[in-house]
Design a protein around this motif. Structure first.
Motif, mmCIF file in Angstrom:
data_model
loop_
_atom_site.group_PDB
_atom_site.id
_atom_site.type_symbol
_atom_site.label_atom_id
_atom_site.label_comp_id
_atom_site.label_asym_id
_atom_site.label_seq_id
_atom_site.Cartn_x
_atom_site.Cartn_y
_atom_site.Cartn_z
ATOM 1 N N TYR A 163 0.827 -1.214 0.000
ATOM 2 C CA TYR A 163 0.000 0.000 0.000
ATOM 3 C C TYR A 163 0.857 1.259 0.000
ATOM 4 C CZ TYR A 163 -4.687 -1.933 0.380
ATOM 5 O OH TYR A 163 -5.880 -2.555 0.109
ATOM 6 N N ILE A 164 1.975 1.241 0.724
ATOM 7 C CA ILE A 164 2.859 2.407 0.725
ATOM 8 C C ILE A 164 3.349 2.699 -0.692
ATOM 9 C CG2 ILE A 164 5.138 3.223 1.461
ATOM 10 C CD1 ILE A 164 4.645 1.883 4.144
ATOM 11 N N ALA A 165 3.749 1.640 -1.398
ATOM 12 C CA ALA A 165 4.191 1.820 -2.782
ATOM 13 C C ALA A 165 3.068 2.338 -3.667
ATOM 14 C CB ALA A 165 4.729 0.494 -3.326
ATOM 15 N N GLY A 166 1.848 1.804 -3.476
ATOM 16 C CA GLY A 166 0.717 2.255 -4.288
ATOM 17 C C GLY A 166 0.326 3.692 -4.007
ATOM 18 N N ILE A 167 0.298 4.079 -2.740
ATOM 19 C CA ILE A 167 -0.095 5.440 -2.373
ATOM 20 C C ILE A 167 0.969 6.445 -2.795
ATOM 21 C CG2 ILE A 167 -0.581 6.959 -0.405
ATOM 22 C CD1 ILE A 167 -1.801 4.497 0.999
ATOM 23 N N ALA A 168 2.247 6.057 -2.656
ATOM 24 C CA ALA A 168 3.333 6.972 -3.036
ATOM 25 C C ALA A 168 3.348 7.249 -4.535
ATOM 26 C CB ALA A 168 4.668 6.392 -2.596
ATOM 27 N N SER A 169 2.766 6.336 -5.339
ATOM 28 C CA SER A 169 2.760 6.530 -6.792
ATOM 29 C C SER A 169 1.612 7.412 -7.274
ATOM 30 C CB SER A 169 2.680 5.174 -7.493
ATOM 31 O OG SER A 169 1.433 4.541 -7.231
ATOM 32 N N ILE A 170 0.702 7.812 -6.374
ATOM 33 C CA ILE A 170 -0.420 8.673 -6.761
ATOM 34 C C ILE A 170 0.106 10.094 -6.972
ATOM 35 C CG2 ILE A 170 -2.638 9.652 -6.044
ATOM 36 C CD1 ILE A 170 -3.080 7.142 -4.362
ATOM 37 N N PRO A 171 -0.135 10.709 -8.124
ATOM 38 C CA PRO A 171 0.358 12.072 -8.373
ATOM 39 C C PRO A 171 -0.175 13.073 -7.343
ATOM 40 C CG PRO A 171 -0.405 11.050 -10.402
ATOM 41 C CD PRO A 171 -0.820 10.141 -9.286
ATOM 42 N N GLU A 172 0.681 13.969 -6.913
ATOM 43 C CA GLU A 172 0.323 14.963 -5.908
ATOM 44 C C GLU A 172 -0.737 15.931 -6.410
ATOM 45 O OE1 GLU A 172 0.402 16.510 -2.151
ATOM 46 O OE2 GLU A 172 1.468 14.727 -2.895
ATOM 47 N N GLU A 173 -0.852 16.071 -7.736
ATOM 48 C CA GLU A 173 -1.816 17.027 -8.298
ATOM 49 C C GLU A 173 -3.250 16.706 -7.893
ATOM 50 O OE1 GLU A 173 0.539 15.548 -9.928
ATOM 51 O OE2 GLU A 173 1.864 17.146 -10.677
ATOM 52 N N TYR A 174 -3.558 15.430 -7.714
ATOM 53 C CA TYR A 174 -4.917 15.048 -7.323
ATOM 54 C C TYR A 174 -5.246 15.570 -5.925
ATOM 55 C CZ TYR A 174 -4.932 11.914 -11.352
ATOM 56 O OH TYR A 174 -4.882 11.398 -12.629
ATOM 57 N N TYR A 175 -4.288 15.436 -5.019
ATOM 58 C CA TYR A 175 -4.507 15.950 -3.663
ATOM 59 C C TYR A 175 -4.602 17.472 -3.666
ATOM 60 C CZ TYR A 175 -3.293 11.249 -2.110
ATOM 61 O OH TYR A 175 -3.271 9.894 -1.902
ATOM 62 N N GLN A 176 -3.808 18.116 -4.508
ATOM 63 C CA GLN A 176 -3.862 19.576 -4.590
ATOM 64 C C GLN A 176 -5.210 20.043 -5.125
ATOM 65 O OE1 GLN A 176 -0.496 20.592 -7.022
ATOM 66 N NE2 GLN A 176 1.010 20.153 -5.402
ATOM 67 N N ALA A 177 -5.776 19.290 -6.063
ATOM 68 C CA ALA A 177 -7.091 19.655 -6.602
ATOM 69 C C ALA A 177 -8.163 19.552 -5.529
ATOM 70 C CB ALA A 177 -7.438 18.742 -7.778
ATOM 71 N N VAL A 178 -8.098 18.514 -4.681
ATOM 72 C CA VAL A 178 -9.064 18.384 -3.590
ATOM 73 C C VAL A 178 -8.893 19.519 -2.597
ATOM 74 C CG1 VAL A 178 -9.802 16.922 -1.668
ATOM 75 C CG2 VAL A 178 -9.200 15.884 -3.851
ATOM 76 N N ALA A 179 -7.637 19.893 -2.309
ATOM 77 C CA ALA A 179 -7.389 20.991 -1.369
ATOM 78 C C ALA A 179 -7.925 22.312 -1.911
ATOM 79 C CB ALA A 179 -5.891 21.092 -1.090
ATOM 80 N N VAL A 180 -7.775 22.534 -3.209
ATOM 81 C CA VAL A 180 -8.300 23.769 -3.821
ATOM 82 C C VAL A 180 -9.812 23.838 -3.693
ATOM 83 C CG1 VAL A 180 -8.626 24.966 -6.025
ATOM 84 C CG2 VAL A 180 -6.369 24.071 -5.419
ATOM 85 N N ASP A 181 -10.457 22.695 -3.815
ATOM 86 C CA ASP A 181 -11.917 22.651 -3.684
ATOM 87 C C ASP A 181 -12.379 22.685 -2.236
ATOM 88 O OD1 ASP A 181 -12.185 22.557 -6.403
ATOM 89 O OD2 ASP A 181 -12.303 20.366 -6.505
#
Length: 297
Positions: A181-199
């Protein structure tokens, strides 16, 4: 002056040599796979149709399969195997995901925590089984000393024996699930989290709409690996309960081993073949269903 054109048959032969070169690199692995897996598998299917010893064998057809399926405790062993596989794989998915999220966050000591979580994976299964057998002893075990009046004979009670072993299995194996899971989560692009934070999304929204769906390849791997391991479970169960009390914590693998102990080699080989077919019959459709969902995501 232009160089003479290479004859067509020479070009074809050269192309064949070049195209054959990569396949030659597969040869060592193919030989190992043939010797270690395919040959023993074919031999097991043959010896399942015989009554055999180390020095002799006689063909008996399907009698071994009939006798194995007629085992009194086989039904209990089958349901125990399914329960063990479902419970251990389910808990590894849930705990592995939660620990993966925790250990990919900005924790100051996350390196140490990752090592601590993964450490049980490196320990021998037999050693883990012996250790927890001592910890779960009804009179002198540390667990009952901590629980006091709420303690019980965890491995001697038919209602808790298999569940106790399953929880120990989860403790030992959740580290591998966490690493995946650490490997899978670390591979998620940071842009997705930034988009949620913007919203204006909260931590729950980041987990629900980004981490959970995009870590599905890791979930897929953990489910398949854990389920296969659960269906084939033997060493931890045998070390801690030996299928007891009575036959209440027997799995198919432990029933097979008891047949080996009794000297019924052909009968136990037939049981191994049936276990192989059972695992295949469950895992192949499960892999297809989970893989199809992964593609859709």
């Amino acid at each position: 002056m232009k160089p003479a054109a290479e004859p067509a048959h020479a070009r074809t032969a050269s192309g064949r040599r070049r195209s054959a070169y990569p396949y030659a690199l597969y040869l060592p692995a193919a030989v190992v796979y043939l010797v270690i897996f395919l040959v023993p598998t074919v031999m097991a299917f043959y010896f399942a149709l015989t009554r055999w010893t180390l020095f002799d064998s006689s063909f008996v057809g399907l009698d071994n399969f009939k006798d194995f399926l007629a085992e009194q405790n086989l039904r209990v062993g089958f349901w125990n195997t399914v329960f063990y596989a479902v419970s251990t794989s389910g808990l590894k998915v849930i705990l592995g995901l939660l620990l993966g999220v925790l250990l990919t966050s900005r924790l100051r000591s996350r390196g140490f925590l990752r090592s601590a979580v993964f450490f049980p994976v490196l320990v021998s299964t037999v050693a883990v089984g012996i250790t927890f057998s001592m910890l779960l002893k009804p009179d002198t075990g540390l667990v009952n000393q901590v629980l006091g009046p709420y303690g019980r004979d965890w491995l001697g009670d038919a209602s808790t024996a298999l569940l106790s072993v399953a929880l120990v299995d989860v403790w030992k194996g959740v580290g591998l699930a966490t690493v995946i899971y650490i490997a899978g989560i670390a591979s998620i692009p940071e842009e997705y989290y930034q988009a949620v934070a913007v919203d204006g999304g909260s931590a729950w929204h980041r987990f629900r709409h980004v981490t959970l769906p995009l870590s599905w390849p890791a979930t897929y791997s953990v489910i398949i690996l854990s389920f296969i391991g659960g269906l084939r479970s033997f060493d931890l169960i045998w070390t801690m309960t030996r299928g007891g009390p009575g036959f209440t914590s027997d799995t198919i693998a432990s029933i097979i081993y008891k047949q080996y102990q009794a000297g019924f080699f052909g009968l136990s080989t037939a049981g191994n073949v049936l276990l192989f077919l059972l695992v295949t019959a469950i895992i192949v459709p499960l892999t297809y269903v989970l893989g199809k969902r992964q593609v859709e995501l």
